[in-house]
Scaffold this motif. Structure first.
Motif, PDB file in Angstrom:
ATOM      1  N   TYR A  12       2.124   6.396   5.018  1.00  0.00           N
ATOM      2  CA  TYR A  12       0.884   5.861   4.453  1.00  0.00           C
ATOM      3  C   TYR A  12       0.445   4.645   5.260  1.00  0.00           C
ATOM      4  O   TYR A  12       1.063   3.583   5.209  1.00  0.00           O
ATOM      5  CB  TYR A  12       1.106   5.470   2.998  1.00  0.00           C
ATOM      6  CG  TYR A  12       1.348   6.646   2.088  1.00  0.00           C
ATOM      7  CD1 TYR A  12       0.291   7.308   1.495  1.00  0.00           C
ATOM      8  CD2 TYR A  12       2.639   7.106   1.831  1.00  0.00           C
ATOM      9  CE1 TYR A  12       0.496   8.389   0.653  1.00  0.00           C
ATOM     10  CE2 TYR A  12       2.865   8.183   0.996  1.00  0.00           C
ATOM     11  CZ  TYR A  12       1.789   8.822   0.404  1.00  0.00           C
ATOM     12  OH  TYR A  12       1.999   9.899  -0.428  1.00  0.00           O
ATOM     13  N   GLY A  13      -0.634   4.804   6.003  1.00  0.00           N
ATOM     14  CA  GLY A  13      -1.208   3.707   6.770  1.00  0.00           C
ATOM     15  C   GLY A  13      -2.615   3.428   6.278  1.00  0.00           C
ATOM     16  O   GLY A  13      -2.807   2.948   5.165  1.00  0.00           O
ATOM     17  N   PRO A  14      -3.634   3.777   7.061  1.00  0.00           N
ATOM     18  CA  PRO A  14      -5.019   3.550   6.640  1.00  0.00           C
ATOM     19  C   PRO A  14      -5.545   4.677   5.756  1.00  0.00           C
ATOM     20  O   PRO A  14      -6.581   5.277   6.023  1.00  0.00           O
ATOM     21  CB  PRO A  14      -5.771   3.478   7.967  1.00  0.00           C
ATOM     22  CG  PRO A  14      -4.988   4.373   8.867  1.00  0.00           C
ATOM     23  CD  PRO A  14      -3.542   4.200   8.467  1.00  0.00           C
ATOM     24  N   PHE A  15      -4.819   5.005   4.694  1.00  0.00           N
ATOM     25  CA  PHE A  15      -5.249   6.047   3.772  1.00  0.00           C
ATOM     26  C   PHE A  15      -6.357   5.515   2.860  1.00  0.00           C
ATOM     27  O   PHE A  15      -6.560   4.306   2.731  1.00  0.00           O
ATOM     28  CB  PHE A  15      -4.071   6.516   2.912  1.00  0.00           C
ATOM     29  CG  PHE A  15      -3.578   5.459   1.958  1.00  0.00           C
ATOM     30  CD1 PHE A  15      -4.193   5.273   0.727  1.00  0.00           C
ATOM     31  CD2 PHE A  15      -2.511   4.639   2.282  1.00  0.00           C
ATOM     32  CE1 PHE A  15      -3.763   4.299  -0.156  1.00  0.00           C
ATOM     33  CE2 PHE A  15      -2.069   3.658   1.415  1.00  0.00           C
ATOM     34  CZ  PHE A  15      -2.700   3.490   0.195  1.00  0.00           C
ATOM     35  N   CYS A  29      -4.794   1.308  12.000  1.00  0.00           N
ATOM     36  CA  CYS A  29      -3.445   1.859  12.132  1.00  0.00           C
ATOM     37  C   CYS A  29      -2.361   0.838  11.833  1.00  0.00           C
ATOM     38  O   CYS A  29      -1.195   1.197  11.695  1.00  0.00           O
ATOM     39  CB  CYS A  29      -3.250   2.434  13.541  1.00  0.00           C
ATOM     40  SG  CYS A  29      -4.139   3.991  13.787  1.00  0.00           S
ATOM     41  N   SER A  30      -2.725  -0.432  11.721  1.00  0.00           N
ATOM     42  CA  SER A  30      -1.733  -1.443  11.346  1.00  0.00           C
ATOM     43  C   SER A  30      -1.723  -1.688   9.857  1.00  0.00           C
ATOM     44  O   SER A  30      -0.965  -2.519   9.369  1.00  0.00           O
ATOM     45  CB  SER A  30      -2.027  -2.770  12.061  1.00  0.00           C
ATOM     46  OG  SER A  30      -3.224  -3.361  11.563  1.00  0.00           O
ATOM     47  N   ARG A  40       0.829  -1.204   0.000  1.00  0.00           N
ATOM     48  CA  ARG A  40       0.000   0.000   0.000  1.00  0.00           C
ATOM     49  C   ARG A  40       0.865   1.257   0.000  1.00  0.00           C
ATOM     50  O   ARG A  40       0.611   2.205  -0.745  1.00  0.00           O
ATOM     51  CB  ARG A  40      -0.944  -0.013   1.209  1.00  0.00           C
ATOM     52  CG  ARG A  40      -2.119  -0.979   1.056  1.00  0.00           C
ATOM     53  CD  ARG A  40      -2.948  -1.052   2.346  1.00  0.00           C
ATOM     54  NE  ARG A  40      -3.391   0.250   2.793  1.00  0.00           N
ATOM     55  CZ  ARG A  40      -4.459   0.896   2.330  1.00  0.00           C
ATOM     56  NH1 ARG A  40      -5.209   0.339   1.393  1.00  0.00           N
ATOM     57  NH2 ARG A  40      -4.799   2.082   2.807  1.00  0.00           N
ATOM     58  N   GLU A  41       1.902   1.294   0.839  1.00  0.00           N
ATOM     59  CA  GLU A  41       2.761   2.475   0.880  1.00  0.00           C
ATOM     60  C   GLU A  41       3.529   2.638  -0.419  1.00  0.00           C
ATOM     61  O   GLU A  41       3.646   3.747  -0.950  1.00  0.00           O
ATOM     62  CB  GLU A  41       3.725   2.403   2.060  1.00  0.00           C
ATOM     63  CG  GLU A  41       4.730   3.538   2.052  1.00  0.00           C
ATOM     64  CD  GLU A  41       5.238   3.940   3.416  1.00  0.00           C
ATOM     65  OE1 GLU A  41       6.023   4.913   3.471  1.00  0.00           O
ATOM     66  OE2 GLU A  41       4.862   3.316   4.416  1.00  0.00           O
ATOM     67  N   CYS A  80      -7.995  10.741   1.862  1.00  0.00           N
ATOM     68  CA  CYS A  80      -8.016  10.707   3.327  1.00  0.00           C
ATOM     69  C   CYS A  80      -6.707  10.099   3.810  1.00  0.00           C
ATOM     70  O   CYS A  80      -6.365   8.980   3.409  1.00  0.00           O
ATOM     71  CB  CYS A  80      -9.186   9.856   3.837  1.00  0.00           C
ATOM     72  SG  CYS A  80     -10.801  10.333   3.229  1.00  0.00           S
ATOM     73  N   HIS A  81      -6.007  10.801   4.677  1.00  0.00           N
ATOM     74  CA  HIS A  81      -4.745  10.267   5.211  1.00  0.00           C
ATOM     75  C   HIS A  81      -4.990   9.205   6.275  1.00  0.00           C
ATOM     76  O   HIS A  81      -4.367   8.152   6.275  1.00  0.00           O
ATOM     77  CB  HIS A  81      -3.885  11.394   5.776  1.00  0.00           C
ATOM     78  CG  HIS A  81      -2.549  10.939   6.273  1.00  0.00           C
ATOM     79  ND1 HIS A  81      -2.369  10.355   7.505  1.00  0.00           N
ATOM     80  CD2 HIS A  81      -1.327  10.982   5.697  1.00  0.00           C
ATOM     81  CE1 HIS A  81      -1.086  10.049   7.665  1.00  0.00           C
ATOM     82  NE2 HIS A  81      -0.433  10.427   6.580  1.00  0.00           N
TER      83      HIS A  81
END
Length: 492
Positions: free
Chosen positions: A260-263, A490-491, A129-130, A242-243
């Motif tokens: 970049y986490g739960p974006f 957040c994970s 994802r990141e 959304c960040h």
């Protein structure tokens, strides 16, 4: 990849801990960004080397590397969290590319003194994802950290379930965050705080160095960061991005999108959309992001107060945020509507459309792109039917038709701007393709089976988000219903 010691290292031992990465068992290549390879001045064949695979996995150090983990603090979900730091990242050093100097960092390279309750590892899911979003944001023109490559490993890592480990090689001109300043200010370490401030000015905000007094330079830095942050938030909002975790330790001093986490790029438009399952109170909902950015800037200002003359100096530096953000956002909304000039009534026109989209949860990216494709014909014909694909997303057709007539008149009032020029502007401002959650999920699930073609295909398409690429209709389509069931935390 040859590196040199980072300039950040010159700040001294109070700012970091020296340590090396922890080896990753049986590493393999997952993905690499050709754009980032070129930006670092590396040969195109760089990701085809066993030695480079070892370096990108933390199993060997690149020549010249001087790895360290940085310490910082911060507010998390509005609460002071105390000391944080690079809990799973190591700054290896710097490399001069053809056009810029880049810090090179491994994320997921093992435990550091700042890991707290973490394991120092990253999982393949979050790393993909990141990697994808960093490079997608860059292609969209949004300031961002970058991602050179991902390596994977069969090493088991526990999150909500057992997953496998991965390491992302990240790039940025600097990874310094608001939280770095908070760390030294809260501890009363004002000499270190001043050294950090002067370092950032010297290397990243040289215009601020023209002021003769230290307090003036600090105030100029705060004002410059305020402007950059306002511009970044305008870009996020205009793209429906959304960040998810806008903690002060996730705010870049350079105005970059970082961590970049739960974006999420919104599918159905909802101003109160919360993309982070961990955000119970909706603190970081899409509509709240500008307000939270300003709140974080106030935290930065509070940290810098020991270096300023008085509170009023800090307030003056922050004061332009709201007007700067509003102006930057309106300029982007106007471009999304094909309008080349800014006029007083434009905010009402764009706000009314956003309300229509929100009322019906219209697909944000798809709607704007459809509107772009129909604008030239509609401007010439005045037939709302020429906006068919966009109009079809809204059940309130009468309300949309009334809005569209106002929009057409506004378009036609720009005598020097033809409908074809408006269409070209809109197509440069409304991407056909963004990294939707379901697209990332499909690439992740394939990669977990060591099938990397879907990731490579998606990555290549995201590198040209405004183009009508052949054979990519499935990637550019509106989100399927099941996408709403994807849960991010957040994970992630």
């Amino acid at each position: 990849m040859e590196l040199q010691s980072s300039r950040f290292e010159s700040l001294g031992a109070a700012f970091y801990t020296r340590l090396g990465p922890q080896p990753l068992a049986d590493p393999y290549w997952v993905g690499c960004s050709p754009a980032a390879v070129a930006d670092l001045g590396l040969p195109a064949a760089w990701p085809h080397s066993a030695a480079h695979l070892a370096q990108a996995s933390g199993n060997a150090l690149a020549p010249g590397a001087s790895p360290l983990a940085s310490v910082y603090s911060g507010h998390q979900f509005g609460v002071w969290a105390g000391q944080l730091g690079d809990g799973r990242a190591l700054l290896l050093g710097e490399r001069a590319g053809p056009e810029a100097l880049w810090e090179v960092q491994l994320k997921g390279s093992g435990l550091t003194p700042y890991s707290r309750m973490g394991d120092g590892r990253a999982v393949l899911r979050s790393s993909i994802r990141e990697f994808l979003c960093s490079e997608a944001m860059h292609a969209l023109g949004v300031p961002s950290t970058r991602a050179l490559c991902i390596t994977g490993s069969p090493t088991a890592v526990r999150r909500e379930r057992i997953e496998t480990a991965a390491v992302v090689t990240r790039l940025a001109p600097s990874f310094i965050r608001f939280g770095h300043f908070e760390h030294f200010s809260r501890r009363g370490l004002h000499a270190e705080l001043r050294a950090l401030t002067e370092f950032v000015i010297a290397h990243h905000y040289p215009d601020c160095a023209a002021w003769p007094q230290p307090a003036q330079r600090t105030a100029a830095l705060l004002a410059a960061v305020t402007r950059r942050t306002a511009e970044l938030l305008a870009q996020w909002q205009a793209l429906g991005f959304c960040h998810g975790v806008m903690n002060t330790d996730n705010m870049s001093i350079l105005g970059l999108t970082i961590d970049y986490g739960p974006f999420q790029f919104m599918d159905g438009f909802d101003p109160q959309h919360i993309c982070n399952h961990s955000d119970d109170g909706g603190r970081y909902a899409w509509a709240q992001q500008p307000r939270i950015a300003l709140w974080n800037l106030y935290c930065l200002a509070q940290a810098l107060l020991p270096l300023l003359d008085d509170l009023e100096q800090a307030r003056a530096a922050l004061q332009p945020f709201e007007s700067h953000f509003a102006g930057a956002l309106q300029q982007r909304l106007n471009a999304k509507l094909g309008l080349s000039e800014l006029r007083p009534d434009d905010a009402q026109l764009s706000d009314d459309l956003l309300r229509l989209l929100a009322d019906e949860r219209a697909d944000f990216t798809w709607f704007w792109r459809c509107l772009s494709d129909g604008v030239a014909d509609y401007a010439h014909s005045a037939r709302v039917a020429d906006l068919g694909p966009a109009r079809a997303q809204l059940q309130q057709s009468d309300a949309f038709d009334a809005w569209a007539r106002r929009w057409r008149e506004r378009l036609r009032s720009e005598a020097a701007h033809t409908p074809e020029q408006a269409r070209a502007l809109m197509r440069r401002s409304n991407p056909r393709l963004v990294l939707r959650n379901h697209l990332a999920q499909a690439a992740i699930e394939a990669a977990e089976q060591r099938q990397f073609e879907p990731l490579q295909r998606l990555q290549a398409a995201l590198a040209q988000p405004y183009d009508d690429l052949p054979d990519c209709d499935d990637l550019a389509a509106a989100a399927p219903d099941w996408a709403a069931q994807i849960v991010l935390s957040c994970s992630s």
